[in-house]
Motif scaffolding. Structure first.
Motif, PDB file in Angstrom:
ATOM      1  N   GLU A  61      -6.976   6.855  -0.508  1.00  0.00           N
ATOM      2  CA  GLU A  61      -7.102   5.912   0.615  1.00  0.00           C
ATOM      3  C   GLU A  61      -8.399   5.110   0.530  1.00  0.00           C
ATOM      4  N   VAL A  63       0.790   4.098  -2.874  1.00  0.00           N
ATOM      5  CA  VAL A  63       0.482   5.501  -2.545  1.00  0.00           C
ATOM      6  C   VAL A  63       1.568   6.417  -3.104  1.00  0.00           C
ATOM      7  N   ARG A  93       0.826  -1.207   0.000  1.00  0.00           N
ATOM      8  CA  ARG A  93       0.000   0.000   0.000  1.00  0.00           C
ATOM      9  C   ARG A  93       0.862   1.259   0.000  1.00  0.00           C
ATOM     10  N   TYR A 139      -7.466  11.518   0.498  1.00  0.00           N
ATOM     11  CA  TYR A 139      -8.689  10.881   1.004  1.00  0.00           C
ATOM     12  C   TYR A 139      -9.244   9.907  -0.031  1.00  0.00           C
ATOM     13  N   ASP A 143      -8.641   1.249   0.275  1.00  0.00           N
ATOM     14  CA  ASP A 143      -9.435   0.498   1.267  1.00  0.00           C
ATOM     15  C   ASP A 143     -10.302  -0.528   0.552  1.00  0.00           C
TER      16      ASP A 143
END
Length: 195
Positions: A183, A52, A48, A180, A187
């Motif tokens: 993520e 990112v 992750r 945001y 998720d």
């Protein structure tokens, strides 16, 4: 018809037709992809963080070269140049290392790229509009805020949400909104790992 095309500070290159122009644009887009440094494959628990980082680097690349945004949205998300392929392969390796099923790695990559390129394209268009106005982003936002507040008078939740962030620098808001959304996309992808 032979036309001269200048790309940034490069010498003029003549193209004979639309197909040659499209090919030239694809080469330039791939050249820009060469700016990305795809991290080496990390362990299962680090996928992750590396995704990112690559997503943030891709967004930054588009914002550094706002002219590329329309090309990414018009040509699509498929680029077959060596640099674009290196980036895609590196991201696929991250999803594979995370444990995504083989039949989902390309879908995970496609979902990530659609989010990042979509947001960055929209953001680049917004920043280009502001640049053409001759104002800074803060000045532009301050100038349009009264009109927005007036228009949102009949929509209190929208006005309150906007007012809560009015003291933040617009770039901080854009960065936070990008993070945001990224993520939440991750998720959703991570939930597939436990499925």
């Amino acid at each position: 018809m032979n036309r001269c095309v200048e790309i940034q500070n490069s010498p003029c290159r003549h193209v004979a037709n639309k197909d040659e122009l499209i090919e030239l644009i694809e080469l330039v887009v791939d050249d820009v992809y060469g700016e990305l440094d795809v991290p080496s494959v990390a362990g299962r628990d680090q996928w992750r963080a590396t995704v990112v980082r690559t997503a943030a680097d891709l967004r930054a690349m588009v914002l550094r070269h706002p002219w590329i945004a329309p090309e990414l949205s018009q040509v699509g998300l498929v680029h077959i140049g060596p640099n674009a392929l290196r980036t895609a392969s590196g991201l696929l390796a991250r999803f594979e290392a995370a444990g995504f099923p083989q039949d989902e790695t390309e879908r995970a990559l496609g979902t990530l790229m659609a989010y990042v390129v979509g947001i960055a394209t929209s953001e680049a268009a917004y920043l280009s509009l502001i640049a053409r106005s001759g104002r800074t982003e803060q000045e532009w936002v301050a100038e349009v805020r009264p009109a927005f507040d007036e228009a949102a008078r009949t929509h209190p939740p929208l006005r309150e949400a906007s007012s809560a962030r009015q003291d933040a620098h617009p770039r901080q808001i854009r960065d936070a909104d990008f993070a945001y959304g990224l993520e939440r996309v991750l998720d959703g992808l991570a939930a597939r790992l436990g499925a």
